[in-house]
Design a protein around this motif. Structure first.
Motif, PDB file in Angstrom:
ATOM      1  N   PRO A  42       0.836  -1.207   0.000  1.00 11.67           N
ATOM      2  CA  PRO A  42       0.000   0.000   0.000  1.00 11.67           C
ATOM      3  C   PRO A  42       0.867   1.252   0.000  1.00 11.67           C
ATOM      4  O   PRO A  42       1.954   1.294   0.584  1.00 11.67           O
ATOM      5  CB  PRO A  42      -0.793  -0.122   1.306  1.00 11.67           C
ATOM      6  N   SER A  43       0.398   2.291  -0.672  1.00 13.24           N
ATOM      7  CA  SER A  43       1.132   3.557  -0.728  1.00 13.24           C
ATOM      8  C   SER A  43       0.418   4.602   0.120  1.00 13.24           C
ATOM      9  O   SER A  43      -0.804   4.591   0.261  1.00 13.24           O
ATOM     10  CB  SER A  43       1.256   4.052  -2.174  1.00 13.24           C
ATOM     11  N   LEU A  44       1.192   5.500   0.668  1.00  8.67           N
ATOM     12  CA  LEU A  44       0.670   6.543   1.544  1.00  8.67           C
ATOM     13  C   LEU A  44       0.120   7.691   0.711  1.00  8.67           C
ATOM     14  O   LEU A  44       0.778   8.158  -0.230  1.00  8.67           O
ATOM     15  CB  LEU A  44       1.785   7.045   2.468  1.00  8.67           C
ATOM     16  N   LYS A  45      -1.079   8.154   1.024  1.00 10.19           N
ATOM     17  CA  LYS A  45      -1.660   9.310   0.339  1.00 10.19           C
ATOM     18  C   LYS A  45      -1.079  10.580   0.929  1.00 10.19           C
ATOM     19  O   LYS A  45      -1.105  10.786   2.136  1.00 10.19           O
ATOM     20  CB  LYS A  45      -3.186   9.299   0.487  1.00 10.19           C
ATOM     21  N   MET A  46      -0.547  11.419   0.049  1.00 11.40           N
ATOM     22  CA  MET A  46       0.138  12.635   0.473  1.00 11.40           C
ATOM     23  C   MET A  46      -0.615  13.867  -0.026  1.00 11.40           C
ATOM     24  O   MET A  46      -0.441  14.293  -1.164  1.00 11.40           O
ATOM     25  CB  MET A  46       1.574  12.632  -0.049  1.00 11.40           C
ATOM     26  N   PRO A  47      -1.490  14.461   0.782  1.00 15.02           N
ATOM     27  CA  PRO A  47      -2.220  15.662   0.360  1.00 15.02           C
ATOM     28  C   PRO A  47      -1.257  16.792   0.018  1.00 15.02           C
ATOM     29  O   PRO A  47      -0.278  17.031   0.720  1.00 15.02           O
ATOM     30  CB  PRO A  47      -3.051  16.014   1.597  1.00 15.02           C
ATOM     31  N   GLY A  48      -1.555  17.460  -1.081  1.00 16.31           N
ATOM     32  CA  GLY A  48      -0.740  18.602  -1.477  1.00 16.31           C
ATOM     33  C   GLY A  48       0.613  18.239  -2.027  1.00 16.31           C
ATOM     34  O   GLY A  48       1.508  19.087  -2.106  1.00 16.31           O
TER      35      GLY A  48
ATOM     36  N   LYS B  21       5.868  13.538   5.570  1.00 16.83           N
ATOM     37  CA  LYS B  21       5.806  12.081   5.671  1.00 16.83           C
ATOM     38  C   LYS B  21       6.767  11.624   6.758  1.00 16.83           C
ATOM     39  O   LYS B  21       7.949  11.972   6.738  1.00 16.83           O
ATOM     40  CB  LYS B  21       6.180  11.411   4.350  1.00 16.83           C
ATOM     41  N   VAL B  22       6.257  10.851   7.707  1.00 17.15           N
ATOM     42  CA  VAL B  22       7.095  10.283   8.755  1.00 17.15           C
ATOM     43  C   VAL B  22       6.957   8.767   8.650  1.00 17.15           C
ATOM     44  O   VAL B  22       5.854   8.223   8.797  1.00 17.15           O
ATOM     45  CB  VAL B  22       6.686  10.768  10.155  1.00 17.15           C
TER      46      VAL B  22
ATOM     47  N   SER C  94       3.895   4.212   8.259  1.00 19.70           N
ATOM     48  CA  SER C  94       4.137   5.583   7.825  1.00 19.70           C
ATOM     49  C   SER C  94       2.858   6.402   7.957  1.00 19.70           C
ATOM     50  O   SER C  94       1.749   5.861   7.870  1.00 19.70           O
ATOM     51  CB  SER C  94       4.634   5.620   6.373  1.00 19.70           C
ATOM     52  N   VAL C  95       3.024   7.700   8.198  1.00 19.62           N
ATOM     53  CA  VAL C  95       1.881   8.612   8.316  1.00 19.62           C
ATOM     54  C   VAL C  95       2.187   9.881   7.541  1.00 19.62           C
ATOM     55  O   VAL C  95       3.348  10.259   7.350  1.00 19.62           O
ATOM     56  CB  VAL C  95       1.585   8.962   9.792  1.00 19.62           C
TER      57      VAL C  95
ATOM     58  N   LYS D 175      -0.192   1.084   7.739  1.00 20.29           N
ATOM     59  CA  LYS D 175       0.357   0.220   8.780  1.00 20.29           C
ATOM     60  C   LYS D 175       0.824  -1.102   8.167  1.00 20.29           C
ATOM     61  O   LYS D 175       0.135  -1.678   7.314  1.00 20.29           O
ATOM     62  CB  LYS D 175      -0.688  -0.060   9.864  1.00 20.29           C
ATOM     63  N   PHE D 176       1.960  -1.572   8.635  1.00 27.47           N
ATOM     64  CA  PHE D 176       2.467  -2.856   8.150  1.00 27.47           C
ATOM     65  C   PHE D 176       1.494  -3.986   8.467  1.00 27.47           C
ATOM     66  O   PHE D 176       1.368  -4.942   7.693  1.00 27.47           O
ATOM     67  CB  PHE D 176       3.832  -3.150   8.779  1.00 27.47           C
TER      68      PHE D 176
END
Length: 428
Positions: free
Chosen positions: A232-238, A288-289, A302-303, A315-316
């Motif tokens: 899964p990939s993290l959604k990054m607003p902006g 992104k952390v 990651s968040v 989450k893993f």
């Protein structure tokens, strides 16, 4: 009283075919397997050596207090590094340094410049080029490229893919030969015994190695996407058009909120010692952390933090099982999943593969036809197989050859060479 000897085991009809396959594949791809094994062992053993070679950059005296991350980044910026500030890796433990990462013109793919900062005093201890998400340093990067492509760039990857493509075939053919060996044979050859012991590891290295390869790796990625097995990939607003791969900003204003961002991520469950804080890709974008712990248990949560709150997370624990297996397999292949026990297993496995190749060539040399002791398996062994089974074998070979292209192409080359040698022998 008389005793009757036990009848010999029924001859396996395909044994000759597997013998020729094991022999030709072993002779022709043995050098590639040998190089891959040696360079792989060197890579797996480098973490400790890396810590020693780069101790001046990585280690500092333990301090009773720690500067805010913002001040540590300011110290890195004051050293006038080239490039754009993109990420920060806070010191994971007392006595370790913080890495401030910059994107820089002229660096290779996945490379960044790391400025090392003492978190207690703000003193810059040095800068190095780091590679990949693992952030490996130049020594391990060189060994990684040696293992992956012999430092020849993209064309050199053919060597490692060829080794990974054939390793499982040679291993399984060897297992068939071991199982079907004559029961009354009193000689247990060292080559075969080592092969049985390293079989599982060889299959594992072959499978995980193919996930990194150029051609088979692309087919594996397509298959994972088709079955929903992707990470899964993290959604990054902006994030804008370039997302998290943007070069970020080199000005001091872009990192002023870094301490509060890390605090928010920690409260959201990003609790690994090793984390990377990625700066917003565009003004007003999200941070992104991400956890970067590849040991056991795996911590790669990651968040995305935007506007003082977590706006998305991965989450893993929520990864598809196949994606988890991929993550674990790659990390075990690299020797980082279980720490030094993982490294020890890879050392033994690599040593076993080296021994197999050397002993295999020794057997071939002693049995070569010109030595007077050779008795090569005659051609045409495929004729002994039942027609239905032969058709199934042919179809299976075509499917595997399409999915693992270098295996298919090299197999055709092997068959052509064998055909030409056969014709030459008939006309001699």
């Amino acid at each position: 009283m008389t005793t009757t000897a036990a009848p010999p085991r029924t001859s396996f009809a395909w044994r000759g075919l597997f013998l020729r396959l094991h022999f030709y594949a072993g002779v022709l791809v043995g050098p590639f397997v040998l190089i891959a094994a040696l360079t792989g062992v060197l890579y797996a053993l480098t973490p400790q050596l890396e810590s020693w070679v780069y101790s001046d950059q990585l280690r500092v005296p333990v301090s009773s207090q720690q500067l805010p991350l913002k001040d540590q980044v300011d110290a890195a910026l004051a050293s006038s590094p080239q490039g754009s500030l993109v990420a920060v890796r806070p010191a994971p433990e007392p006595g370790a340094t913080t890495r401030v990462l910059f994107a820089e013109e002229g660096l290779g793919e996945s490379e960044r410049r790391a400025v090392f900062v003492d978190p207690g005093t703000g003193r810059v201890t040095g800068d190095l080029v780091v590679y990949g998400t693992s952030g490996v340093l130049p020594l391990r990067t060189a060994l990684d490229q040696l293992h992956r492509n012999l430092m020849l760039g993209e064309p050199g990857r053919l060597y490692s893919e060829l080794a990974a493509s054939w390793l499982w075939v040679v291993a399984l053919a060897g297992l068939v030969l071991w199982i079907t060996r004559p029961r009354n044979s009193k000689r247990i050859r060292t080559h075969g015994l080592i092969g049985v012991w390293v079989l599982g590891g060889a299959l594992f290295l072959s499978a995980t190695g193919l996930t990194w390869s150029a051609y088979a790796g692309e087919n594996i990625s397509t298959l994972r996407q088709a079955f929903g097995w992707t990470t899964p990939s993290l959604k990054m607003p902006g994030a804008g058009e370039h997302g998290e791969h943007s070069s970020g900003t080199s000005s001091g204003s872009g990192h002023s909120d870094i301490d509060s961002v890390v605090g928010i991520a920690r409260l959201a469950g990003v609790d690994a010692r090793n984390v990377e804080v990625g700066l917003p890709a565009t003004p007003g974008g999200a941070w992104k952390v991400a956890e970067i712990e590849r040991g056991w248990p795996t911590q790669v949560d990651s968040v995305a933090v935007h506007g003082g709150e977590v706006v998305s997370s991965v989450k893993f624990a929520d990864y598809p099982f196949a994606a988890k297996l991929t993550r674990w397999g790659i990390d075990a292949h690299m020797g980082v999943l279980f720490g030094w026990p993982n490294q020890l297993v890879l050392l033994l496995l690599g040593g076993g593969l080296v021994a197999l190749v050397v002993l295999g060539y020794r057997m071939w040399w002693k049995r070569r036809p010109t030595s007077g002791f050779g008795r090569p398996t005659p051609r045409g062994q495929w004729r002994k197989a039942p027609p239905v089974a032969l058709v199934g074998l042919g179809v299976g070979t075509l499917v595997v050859g399409w999915f693992v292209p270098l295996l298919g192409v090299s197999l055709v080359v092997f068959l052509v060479i064998d055909l030409l040698l056969g014709r030459r022998a008939k006309t001699a």
